[in-house]
Design a protein around this motif. Sequence first.
Motif, PDB file in Angstrom:
ATOM      1  N   ASP A  37      -0.679  -9.301   1.288  1.00  0.00           N
ATOM      2  CA  ASP A  37      -0.631  -9.711   2.704  1.00  0.00           C
ATOM      3  C   ASP A  37       0.456 -10.753   2.961  1.00  0.00           C
ATOM      4  N   PRO A  41       0.368  -9.198   7.089  1.00  0.00           N
ATOM      5  CA  PRO A  41      -0.804  -8.480   6.578  1.00  0.00           C
ATOM      6  C   PRO A  41      -0.476  -7.024   6.240  1.00  0.00           C
ATOM      7  N   GLY A  42      -1.032  -6.567   5.123  1.00  0.00           N
ATOM      8  CA  GLY A  42      -0.849  -5.183   4.707  1.00  0.00           C
ATOM      9  C   GLY A  42       0.284  -4.957   3.729  1.00  0.00           C
ATOM     10  N   ILE A  43       1.143  -5.957   3.540  1.00  0.00           N
ATOM     11  CA  ILE A  43       2.266  -5.836   2.618  1.00  0.00           C
ATOM     12  C   ILE A  43       1.880  -6.394   1.252  1.00  0.00           C
ATOM     13  N   GLN A  44       2.190  -5.637   0.201  1.00  0.00           N
ATOM     14  CA  GLN A  44       2.045  -6.112  -1.175  1.00  0.00           C
ATOM     15  C   GLN A  44       3.447  -6.512  -1.649  1.00  0.00           C
ATOM     16  N   ASN A 121      10.003  -2.735   5.598  1.00  0.00           N
ATOM     17  CA  ASN A 121       8.576  -2.520   5.808  1.00  0.00           C
ATOM     18  C   ASN A 121       7.972  -3.561   6.734  1.00  0.00           C
ATOM     19  N   TYR A 122       8.565  -4.772   6.751  1.00  0.00           N
ATOM     20  CA  TYR A 122       7.921  -5.855   7.488  1.00  0.00           C
ATOM     21  C   TYR A 122       8.858  -6.586   8.435  1.00  0.00           C
TER      22      TYR A 122
END
Length: 206
Positions: A37, A41-44, A121-122
């Motif tokens: 996160d 949030p949701g990102i590794q 991705n983010y």
Amino acid sequence: MSFPAPGTAVGEQTEPLAAARAHAAELLRAHTVVIPDFPVPGIQYIDYYRSVDRYPDVRRAVLRCLELRYRPMELDAVAAIGGGGFGMGMSLANELGLPFHSIRKAGDTVHNALTASVGMNYAQRRLTLAADIVHPGSRVLLVDDTLASGGTALGAVNLLHTAGARVVEAAVLFEITVKRGRDALDPVPVFSILADVGADDVSVEL
């Protein structure tokens, strides 16, 4: 001694490259730091700096693997994406005796810069490359720390192509295959050392 051509799939590599890749992958996995996160949030998030910069043995193993992969190829330069790709890309360029092309974040001071907007991705980001440092027609390797969706790497490839280079291959330490970044880069082949590391795979604590 034979060496794999660009784009050779994992499992088709010949010794000693296969052994060097396996050793580098083992060390990377042992020292990988995944932050859940982060930065959203949701990102590794694979923290390259905590995973590689802290450990000389990891850097040496990765560099040895990349040197074995790329020394036999007729490269003219190594390019890398900042910030994670810079350390390994510059070290590899030094080992191979080749020029180094830095692809930097927009906002850095770059004269005569080409720019590209890329989606991660983010976040959204812009990349810059000094147009006059690339020799037209040169065969260039692109290095970065991690390949996920491929947006940043594709932007870097496009910048190099606009400057007149031919990107022979993209080399990364970590590849998140579920994000299908290598599909985004096609037809540029991708060589990765360690694929599909997640928070459940590592025991390193921050």
